[in-house]
Enzyme design. Structure first.
Site, PDB file in Angstrom:
ATOM      1  N   ASN A   1     -11.745  14.821  13.772  1.00 57.68           N
ATOM      2  CA  ASN A   1     -10.376  14.392  14.040  1.00 57.68           C
ATOM      3  C   ASN A   1     -10.167  12.993  13.459  1.00 57.68           C
ATOM      4  OD1 ASN A   1      -8.025  13.278  15.355  1.00 57.68           O
ATOM      5  ND2 ASN A   1      -8.144  14.957  16.824  1.00 57.68           N
TER       6      ASN A   1
ATOM      7  N   HIS B   1      -3.570  15.174  14.633  1.00 56.81           N
ATOM      8  CA  HIS B   1      -2.563  15.407  15.672  1.00 56.81           C
ATOM      9  C   HIS B   1      -1.373  14.506  15.363  1.00 56.81           C
ATOM     10  CE1 HIS B   1      -1.755  16.142  20.227  1.00 56.81           C
ATOM     11  NE2 HIS B   1      -0.623  15.932  19.573  1.00 56.81           N
TER      12      HIS B   1
ATOM     13  N   GLU C   1      -2.972  19.952  15.117  1.00 63.20           N
ATOM     14  CA  GLU C   1      -2.715  20.196  16.532  1.00 63.20           C
ATOM     15  C   GLU C   1      -1.514  19.391  16.994  1.00 63.20           C
ATOM     16  OE1 GLU C   1      -6.422  19.061  18.357  1.00 63.20           O
ATOM     17  OE2 GLU C   1      -5.790  16.979  18.575  1.00 63.20           O
TER      18      GLU C   1
ATOM     19  N   THR D   1      -3.001  10.310  24.916  1.00 61.11           N
ATOM     20  CA  THR D   1      -3.838  11.355  24.331  1.00 61.11           C
ATOM     21  C   THR D   1      -3.680  12.619  25.158  1.00 61.11           C
ATOM     22  OG1 THR D   1      -6.083  11.884  23.550  1.00 61.11           O
ATOM     23  CG2 THR D   1      -5.897  10.748  25.669  1.00 61.11           C
TER      24      THR D   1
ATOM     25  N   HIS E   1     -12.461  16.995  23.167  1.00 53.61           N
ATOM     26  CA  HIS E   1     -12.031  15.833  23.933  1.00 53.61           C
ATOM     27  C   HIS E   1     -13.222  15.170  24.613  1.00 53.61           C
ATOM     28  CE1 HIS E   1      -8.171  13.844  24.699  1.00 53.61           C
ATOM     29  NE2 HIS E   1      -8.805  13.265  25.703  1.00 53.61           N
ATOM     30  N   ASP E   2     -13.427  13.922  24.250  1.00 48.97           N
ATOM     31  CA  ASP E   2     -14.467  13.072  24.838  1.00 48.97           C
ATOM     32  C   ASP E   2     -15.864  13.659  24.699  1.00 48.97           C
ATOM     33  OD1 ASP E   2     -12.536  11.229  25.501  1.00 48.97           O
ATOM     34  OD2 ASP E   2     -12.284  11.970  27.545  1.00 48.97           O
TER      35      ASP E   2
ATOM     36  N   HIS F   1     -12.478  10.483  18.723  1.00 48.16           N
ATOM     37  CA  HIS F   1     -12.775   9.160  19.264  1.00 48.16           C
ATOM     38  C   HIS F   1     -14.280   8.881  19.285  1.00 48.16           C
ATOM     39  CE1 HIS F   1     -12.042   5.549  21.704  1.00 48.16           C
ATOM     40  NE2 HIS F   1     -13.127   5.898  22.362  1.00 48.16           N
TER      41      HIS F   1
END
Length: 246
Positions: free
Chosen positions: A8, A44, A76, A106, A198-199, A222
């Site tokens: 991402n 995104h 996305e 987010t 995510h994370d 991230h």
């Protein structure tokens, strides 16, 4: 089969956008990620363009088409009319529909697929008519995969934020991992493929992969970008790909 890594690029774009300068280069670091073995790139594009700019999308599309034709472009976002026009113009291999409010920092929750079924169904059909694979962003909920399949989606993306957020609480981390695994098992029964995002980090990926052996793709921004600040993008991609195989 090892899950594919989609990098991402939003965090890279956010850093670039702090100055009216062309660096760090979104496509330049995307190129390094793909050359290092990443299976694709994710963006995104939010309405305020605070991360990825709409003008970035054709450049990323061209990068993949011209240099890495085996890779995939995943766009996305929340399916506004403007978002759908971006998808039509830039022809991603995959579209991940996310129930984001434009003001959210987010993504922080998945779709309520029963509540939003009538809204999502025609959008999914429109996207599939354009030959895009459609993934729906969902919370860990064993009922969700069957609902997603009934709407016509090809995949679900497990929202792994609660799992990543439990990094300092082993008991809660194990509970969140079990919830993700139960949802992934339900996806197998429903006949729908599973992504996750995510994370996610080098530290928590191996346990996820072990618990969710049917995982097809992870989208990571991230954590991978933070890793790249220490190790460089090529080495960060290598570390995450090794974690997927652990």
């Amino acid at each position: 089969m090892t899950a594919s890594l989609s990098v991402n690029l939003n965090a890279i774009a956010m850093l670039r956008n702090r100055r009216d300068l062309p660096w760090p280069s979104v496509t330049g670091l995307g190129r390094i990620a793909l050359a290092g073995g990443a299976g694709g790139l994710t963006v995104h594009p939010r309405p305020d363009e605070r991360h990825i700019r709409f003008s970035d999308l054709p450049d990323i599309r061209a990068l993949i088409d011209d240099e890495f034709p085996q890779a995939e472009f995943n766009i996305e976002g929340y399916p506004t009319a403007e978002f759908l026009q971006l998808v039509i113009k830039n022809e991603p291999e995959q579209v991940t529909l996310v129930p984001d409010d434009p003001a959210q920092v987010t993504s922080d929750h998945g779709w309520d697929l029963e509540k939003h079924a009538d809204f999502l169904r025609p959008i999914i059909q429109q996207l599939k008519h354009q030959s895009a694979r459609v993934s729906l962003f969902i919370d860990a909920d064993p009922k969700a995969p069957e609902l997603a399949r009934a709407l016509g989606a090809d995949r679900v993306e497990l929202y792994t934020g609660p799992y990543g957020g439990a990094h300092d609480d082993p008991r809660r981390e194990a509970l969140e991992l079990d919830r993700l695994a139960q949802t992934a098992e339900a996806a197998v029964k429903a006949g729908i493929a599973v992504n996750a995002g995510h994370d996610l980090t080098v530290a928590n990926l191996p346990a996820l992969v072990k618990k969710v052996p049917n995982l097809v793709e992870v989208s990571i921004g991230h954590g991978l970008t933070a890793d790249a600040l220490t190790h460089g993008m090529a080495r960060a991609v290598e570390r995450f790909m090794n974690a997927l195989q652990a």
